[in-house]
Motif scaffolding. Structure first.
Motif, PDB file in Angstrom:
ATOM      1  N   ILE A 272       0.843  -1.192   0.000  1.00 56.16           N
ATOM      2  CA  ILE A 272       0.000   0.000   0.000  1.00 56.16           C
ATOM      3  C   ILE A 272       0.881   1.246   0.000  1.00 56.16           C
ATOM      4  O   ILE A 272       1.676   1.453   0.909  1.00 56.16           O
ATOM      5  N   VAL A 273       0.731   2.073  -1.017  1.00 55.81           N
ATOM      6  CA  VAL A 273       1.521   3.299  -1.136  1.00 55.81           C
ATOM      7  C   VAL A 273       0.698   4.473  -0.621  1.00 55.81           C
ATOM      8  O   VAL A 273      -0.385   4.747  -1.144  1.00 55.81           O
ATOM      9  N   GLY A 274       1.190   5.129   0.415  1.00 57.02           N
ATOM     10  CA  GLY A 274       0.454   6.237   1.010  1.00 57.02           C
ATOM     11  C   GLY A 274       0.611   7.533   0.241  1.00 57.02           C
ATOM     12  O   GLY A 274       1.404   7.636  -0.700  1.00 57.02           O
ATOM     13  N   LYS A 275      -0.139   8.527   0.641  1.00 58.74           N
ATOM     14  CA  LYS A 275      -0.054   9.830  -0.012  1.00 58.74           C
ATOM     15  C   LYS A 275       1.248  10.526   0.386  1.00 58.74           C
ATOM     16  O   LYS A 275       1.722  10.389   1.519  1.00 58.74           O
ATOM     17  N   PRO A 276       1.851  11.258  -0.540  1.00 57.09           N
ATOM     18  CA  PRO A 276       3.134  11.925  -0.238  1.00 57.09           C
ATOM     19  C   PRO A 276       2.976  13.048   0.780  1.00 57.09           C
ATOM     20  O   PRO A 276       1.960  13.738   0.822  1.00 57.09           O
ATOM     21  N   ILE A 277       3.990  13.197   1.614  1.00 55.16           N
ATOM     22  CA  ILE A 277       4.056  14.267   2.600  1.00 55.16           C
ATOM     23  C   ILE A 277       4.971  15.350   2.031  1.00 55.16           C
ATOM     24  O   ILE A 277       6.164  15.115   1.823  1.00 55.16           O
ATOM     25  N   LYS A 278       4.429  16.518   1.768  1.00 53.32           N
ATOM     26  CA  LYS A 278       5.223  17.608   1.207  1.00 53.32           C
ATOM     27  C   LYS A 278       6.273  18.069   2.218  1.00 53.32           C
ATOM     28  O   LYS A 278       5.997  18.208   3.407  1.00 53.32           O
ATOM     29  N   VAL A 279       7.485  18.297   1.727  1.00 49.00           N
ATOM     30  CA  VAL A 279       8.597  18.700   2.592  1.00 49.00           C
ATOM     31  C   VAL A 279       9.236  19.970   2.041  1.00 49.00           C
ATOM     32  O   VAL A 279       9.573  20.040   0.852  1.00 49.00           O
ATOM     33  N   GLN A 280       9.381  20.960   2.913  1.00 49.10           N
ATOM     34  CA  GLN A 280      10.043  22.210   2.532  1.00 49.10           C
ATOM     35  C   GLN A 280      11.558  22.014   2.582  1.00 49.10           C
ATOM     36  O   GLN A 280      12.096  21.540   3.574  1.00 49.10           O
ATOM     37  N   LYS A 281      12.231  22.383   1.507  1.00 45.19           N
ATOM     38  CA  LYS A 281      13.683  22.217   1.450  1.00 45.19           C
ATOM     39  C   LYS A 281      14.362  23.063   2.516  1.00 45.19           C
ATOM     40  O   LYS A 281      14.144  24.268   2.628  1.00 45.19           O
ATOM     41  N   THR A 282      15.208  22.405   3.330  1.00 44.10           N
ATOM     42  CA  THR A 282      15.938  23.068   4.411  1.00 44.10           C
ATOM     43  C   THR A 282      17.359  22.531   4.412  1.00 44.10           C
ATOM     44  O   THR A 282      17.601  21.392   4.812  1.00 44.10           O
ATOM     45  N   LEU A 283      18.307  23.317   3.944  1.00 42.36           N
ATOM     46  CA  LEU A 283      19.674  22.831   3.769  1.00 42.36           C
ATOM     47  C   LEU A 283      20.330  22.405   5.077  1.00 42.36           C
ATOM     48  O   LEU A 283      21.112  21.458   5.111  1.00 42.36           O
ATOM     49  N   GLN A 284      20.022  23.096   6.149  1.00 39.63           N
ATOM     50  CA  GLN A 284      20.596  22.757   7.457  1.00 39.63           C
ATOM     51  C   GLN A 284      19.466  22.625   8.490  1.00 39.63           C
ATOM     52  O   GLN A 284      19.252  23.527   9.309  1.00 39.63           O
ATOM     53  N   PRO A 285      18.743  21.505   8.434  1.00 44.33           N
ATOM     54  CA  PRO A 285      17.603  21.343   9.344  1.00 44.33           C
ATOM     55  C   PRO A 285      18.042  21.210  10.798  1.00 44.33           C
ATOM     56  O   PRO A 285      19.070  20.609  11.100  1.00 44.33           O
ATOM     57  N   THR A 286      17.256  21.800  11.688  1.00 44.26           N
ATOM     58  CA  THR A 286      17.536  21.686  13.114  1.00 44.26           C
ATOM     59  C   THR A 286      17.000  20.353  13.638  1.00 44.26           C
ATOM     60  O   THR A 286      16.207  19.677  12.974  1.00 44.26           O
ATOM     61  N   GLU A 287      17.429  19.988  14.834  1.00 43.14           N
ATOM     62  CA  GLU A 287      16.960  18.750  15.438  1.00 43.14           C
ATOM     63  C   GLU A 287      15.444  18.795  15.656  1.00 43.14           C
ATOM     64  O   GLU A 287      14.748  17.793  15.500  1.00 43.14           O
ATOM     65  N   GLU A 288      14.946  19.972  15.994  1.00 40.16           N
ATOM     66  CA  GLU A 288      13.508  20.125  16.207  1.00 40.16           C
ATOM     67  C   GLU A 288      12.730  19.889  14.918  1.00 40.16           C
ATOM     68  O   GLU A 288      11.684  19.231  14.918  1.00 40.16           O
ATOM     69  N   GLU A 289      13.239  20.404  13.805  1.00 41.44           N
ATOM     70  CA  GLU A 289      12.574  20.219  12.513  1.00 41.44           C
ATOM     71  C   GLU A 289      12.587  18.744  12.103  1.00 41.44           C
ATOM     72  O   GLU A 289      11.594  18.225  11.567  1.00 41.44           O
ATOM     73  N   VAL A 290      13.711  18.094  12.351  1.00 42.85           N
ATOM     74  CA  VAL A 290      13.809  16.669  12.027  1.00 42.85           C
ATOM     75  C   VAL A 290      12.817  15.867  12.862  1.00 42.85           C
ATOM     76  O   VAL A 290      12.088  15.009  12.339  1.00 42.85           O
ATOM     77  N   ASN A 291      12.775  16.135  14.157  1.00 46.27           N
ATOM     78  CA  ASN A 291      11.868  15.400  15.044  1.00 46.27           C
ATOM     79  C   ASN A 291      10.405  15.646  14.692  1.00 46.27           C
ATOM     80  O   ASN A 291       9.584  14.715  14.754  1.00 46.27           O
ATOM     81  N   ARG A 292      10.074  16.873  14.332  1.00 46.41           N
ATOM     82  CA  ARG A 292       8.690  17.197  13.980  1.00 46.41           C
ATOM     83  C   ARG A 292       8.248  16.442  12.731  1.00 46.41           C
ATOM     84  O   ARG A 292       7.156  15.855  12.691  1.00 46.41           O
TER      85      ARG A 292
END
Length: 323
Positions: A272-292
């Motif tokens: 089962i292939v789910g719907k894509p989750i849109k991701v905003q490009k972030t060259l240097q993501p913070t730990e908080e952004e990764v965890n979220r």
């Protein structure tokens, strides 16, 4: 399991030829291997004839395997159904769950056309990422390269997601070999909670995340009981850390009978292939952004599982377990 057996054969042929009058073949192959050493990290060498090889149709019919974003009735159907488009103007990182013992759903759906992936998702070029170890096996590496398999590392993913044009999909079996030890009927335990590398990749490259769940993947083999904390599980975990491979004590059916053997059970597998989750490009993501984003991905995966589990006779009180 089967890969290990094939690897020993390939290594045996490679070394054995040195002691025959065909020794030059090994020398020439070694030279070619050296020149071609970076190919597994540069998109592989996918060939359309390999993807459409008739043997994959027979393999699909053995289980059988079906693909879609909406599960089919528990029948031997080969229909492909989807409810969410993958826009070929974007790039994607797909998380595949669970690994199972053989990752049958991942291979047949993404590395072959046995289930009509290109018809279901036109304009999308899939690349399945695989443990780097297998690309160090002579002869075997060339076979898996033409199927579109590539190494499971950052450099390989970056090459795919930065290729000219879009519509590229890098698929990662997130649980890896560690998840094999929990691959048994009725188990929905996924190694995911601490796996965040693919999340960082998605953020860095602005690639949409696609959760994929393969129902029936864990039903192809039984395993000798190896619950967490048992002596067997401790030995298996130690071997996995040292060698990088899992060694499950498993059993399935035989070739001519279904009671016992090393062949997988003929159990349907539906991906089962789910719907894509849109991701905003972030060259240097913070730990908080990764965890979220990681938390969001797990929630979407759970929603995908909950939405389809009853169609596969999974009890309503059965949920995904993350470790």
């Amino acid at each position: 399991m089967y890969q290990c057996g094939l690897s020993f054969i390939c290594i045996g042929v490679f070394v054995g030829l040195l002691f025959t009058k065909f020794w030059l073949l090994t020398v020439l192959y070694a030279f070619w291997w050296f020149l071609d050493r970076d190919k597994p990290r540069q998109g592989g060498r996918p060939k359309e004839f390999f993807r459409r090889w008739v043997i994959w149709k027979y393999m699909k019919d053995y289980f059988p395997v079906s693909t879609g974003t909406q599960a089919l009735v528990w029948l031997l159907s080969l229909q492909l159904i989807k409810t969410a488009e993958l826009d070929p103007s974007g790039n994607y990182i797909a998380g595949f769950h669970p690994h199972g013992v053989l990752a049958v759903g991942a291979f047949l759906n993404l590395c072959t056309e046995s289930t009509g992936f290109s018809l279901l998702f036109p304009g999308i070029q899939p690349h399945l990422m695989m443990l780097n170890l297998w690309f160090r096996i002579p002869f075997l590496r060339d076979c898996i390269l033409i199927s579109g398999l590539v190494t499971a590392d950052k450099e390989s993913a970056a090459h795919i997601l930065n290729k000219k044009g879009n519509g590229n999909l890098a698929a990662i079996v997130i649980g890896g070999t560690k998840e094999i030890l929990d691959a048994r009927p009725g188990s929905y335990r996924l190694v995911l909670r601490k796996r965040k590398g693919f999340i960082r990749l998605a953020l860095t490259h602005g690639a949409s995340l696609v959760p994929i769940f393969s129902f029936g993947e864990n039903d192809l083999f039984h395993q000798v009981q190896n619950f967490s904390g048992s002596w067997l599980r401790r030995v298996q975990n130690q071997l996995q850390e040292i060698i990088g491979l899992s060694f499950p004590l498993l059993y399935g059916r035989g070739i001519f009978q279904s009671s016992f053997g090393l062949m997988p059970y003929r159990h349907p597998v539906t991906t089962i292939v789910g719907k894509p989750i849109k991701v905003q490009k972030t060259l240097q993501p913070t730990e908080e952004e990764v965890n979220r984003l990681h938390q969001h991905y797990m929630e979407e995966l759970c929603s995908l599982f909950e939405a389809h589990k009853l169609k596969f006779n999974i009890p309503a009180d059965q949920h995904l377990e993350f470790c």
